[in-house]
Design an enzyme around this catalytic site. Sequence first.
Site, PDB file in Angstrom:
ATOM      1  N   ARG A 110      -7.290 -11.067  69.073  1.00  0.00           N
ATOM      2  CA  ARG A 110      -6.436 -10.089  69.751  1.00  0.00           C
ATOM      3  C   ARG A 110      -7.027  -8.700  69.536  1.00  0.00           C
ATOM      4  O   ARG A 110      -7.458  -8.370  68.429  1.00  0.00           O
ATOM      5  CB  ARG A 110      -5.007 -10.117  69.177  1.00  0.00           C
ATOM      6  CG  ARG A 110      -4.164 -11.327  69.597  1.00  0.00           C
ATOM      7  CD  ARG A 110      -3.807 -11.308  71.081  1.00  0.00           C
ATOM      8  NE  ARG A 110      -2.952 -12.423  71.454  1.00  0.00           N
ATOM      9  CZ  ARG A 110      -3.390 -13.597  71.930  1.00  0.00           C
ATOM     10  NH1 ARG A 110      -4.687 -13.806  72.101  1.00  0.00           N
ATOM     11  NH2 ARG A 110      -2.544 -14.550  72.246  1.00  0.00           N
ATOM     12  N   GLU A 133      -5.408  -4.020  76.937  1.00  0.00           N
ATOM     13  CA  GLU A 133      -5.938  -4.901  77.987  1.00  0.00           C
ATOM     14  C   GLU A 133      -5.140  -4.640  79.249  1.00  0.00           C
ATOM     15  O   GLU A 133      -3.910  -4.529  79.158  1.00  0.00           O
ATOM     16  CB  GLU A 133      -5.785  -6.373  77.580  1.00  0.00           C
ATOM     17  CG  GLU A 133      -6.821  -6.762  76.552  1.00  0.00           C
ATOM     18  CD  GLU A 133      -6.767  -8.220  76.134  1.00  0.00           C
ATOM     19  OE1 GLU A 133      -6.110  -9.031  76.824  1.00  0.00           O
ATOM     20  OE2 GLU A 133      -7.358  -8.546  75.111  1.00  0.00           O
ATOM     21  N   HIS A 174     -10.968 -11.335  78.203  1.00  0.00           N
ATOM     22  CA  HIS A 174     -10.013 -12.278  77.586  1.00  0.00           C
ATOM     23  C   HIS A 174     -10.049 -13.646  78.294  1.00  0.00           C
ATOM     24  O   HIS A 174      -9.072 -14.074  78.909  1.00  0.00           O
ATOM     25  CB  HIS A 174      -8.585 -11.693  77.612  1.00  0.00           C
ATOM     26  CG  HIS A 174      -7.677 -12.316  76.590  1.00  0.00           C
ATOM     27  ND1 HIS A 174      -6.647 -11.642  75.993  1.00  0.00           N
ATOM     28  CD2 HIS A 174      -7.631 -13.572  76.064  1.00  0.00           C
ATOM     29  CE1 HIS A 174      -6.012 -12.438  75.140  1.00  0.00           C
ATOM     30  NE2 HIS A 174      -6.599 -13.628  75.167  1.00  0.00           N
TER      31      HIS A 174
HETATM   32  C1  GLV Z   1      -5.004 -16.723  74.347  1.00  0.00           C
HETATM   33  O1  GLV Z   1      -5.312 -15.616  74.045  1.00  0.00           O
HETATM   34  C2  GLV Z   1      -4.186 -17.574  73.516  1.00  0.00           C
HETATM   35  O2  GLV Z   1      -3.576 -17.107  72.539  1.00  0.00           O
HETATM   36  O3  GLV Z   1      -4.120 -18.770  73.830  1.00  0.00           O
END
Ligand code: GLV
Length: 329
Positions: free
Chosen positions: A240, A269, A288
């Site tokens: 993250r 983001e 991401h």
């Molecule tokens: C994606 O970022 C997830 O947490 O699956």
Amino acid sequence: MENKKIFLSRIFPKIGTALLKKAGFTVTSWNQDRPMTQEELIEKAKENNALFCTVGDKIDQKFLNECVHLDIISQFAVGYDNIDVVEATKLGIPIGNTPDVLSKATADIAFGLMIATSRKMFYLHKSIINNEWKYFKPTGNLGIELENKTIGIYGLGRIGIEMAKRCKGAYNMNIIYHNRKPNIIAEKELGAKYVDFNTLLEQSDVLSVHCSLNTETIGIFNKTAFDQMKPSSIFINTSRGLIHNEPDLIDALNTGKIWGAGLDVTNPEPMQADNVLLQMENVSILPHIGSGTVETRNQMATLAALNIIEFYKNNNVPHIVNPEVLKKD
Ligand code: GLV
């Protein structure tokens, strides 16, 4: 189950909707190519019994208190930092998620970013587009090798182990890690060595973040942390964006405190196109996409649907974040 209505907050892989429909639910879905605002999400959730949602959907105290009627919230992701789990638990709402199925795909992205950064691939790709490839340079565009280097894993869980396996298998990297508790299997099978956080910072040639975002990890990779890393080190974050402090990361790269960075997650983001990180030679950034393969996203949709189906059928959520909610019943 015929009278239960499920709302999906995005366009998700079709298999999720198909499973829910087959189980007899009425399913509706947001179908615009943008995330819903919280107001829109609240309005739709109010018309439904269960919510199928994902990263970026703001399921905070306000949302939950307006939607206390929800029987279950099923998150299409392993991470659930967008959800106030404490509040949901207080209100008795089970939260499902989709662990395991995305571990290999996400580790592939961490591993790919490590190689791409070590050889400046993204930057050099852009240089061709900018018409800067003029001739073969014996001493130019040089990267660094990974063979026999030390990979430091921050958070050696399911995804961290997959990253460690790739580093060991491809480059015989020495594995060190820092976790809340030691991972005995990884120690036995991969020779991974548990170290304290400072040692992880000081000894890693590549430091890859695989922890969840919580009050302990938010902003932990800041100036103090980057200052302790090797000037030749590479920082990778596929977890993250809020786990690293972006201005401190930019400063660490500019002042040579660290050598490079590979990010699949940013803060905020989406990252804006004029972000200085995108211009840096030793930086690789992706939008991401850790779990973004056809196979993995289909499996995530399947798990998220099964969490809802099993809940209504058997009062059981196969992958639940707050199991105490079901035990109370
Ligand atoms: C994606 O970022 C997830 O947490 O699956």
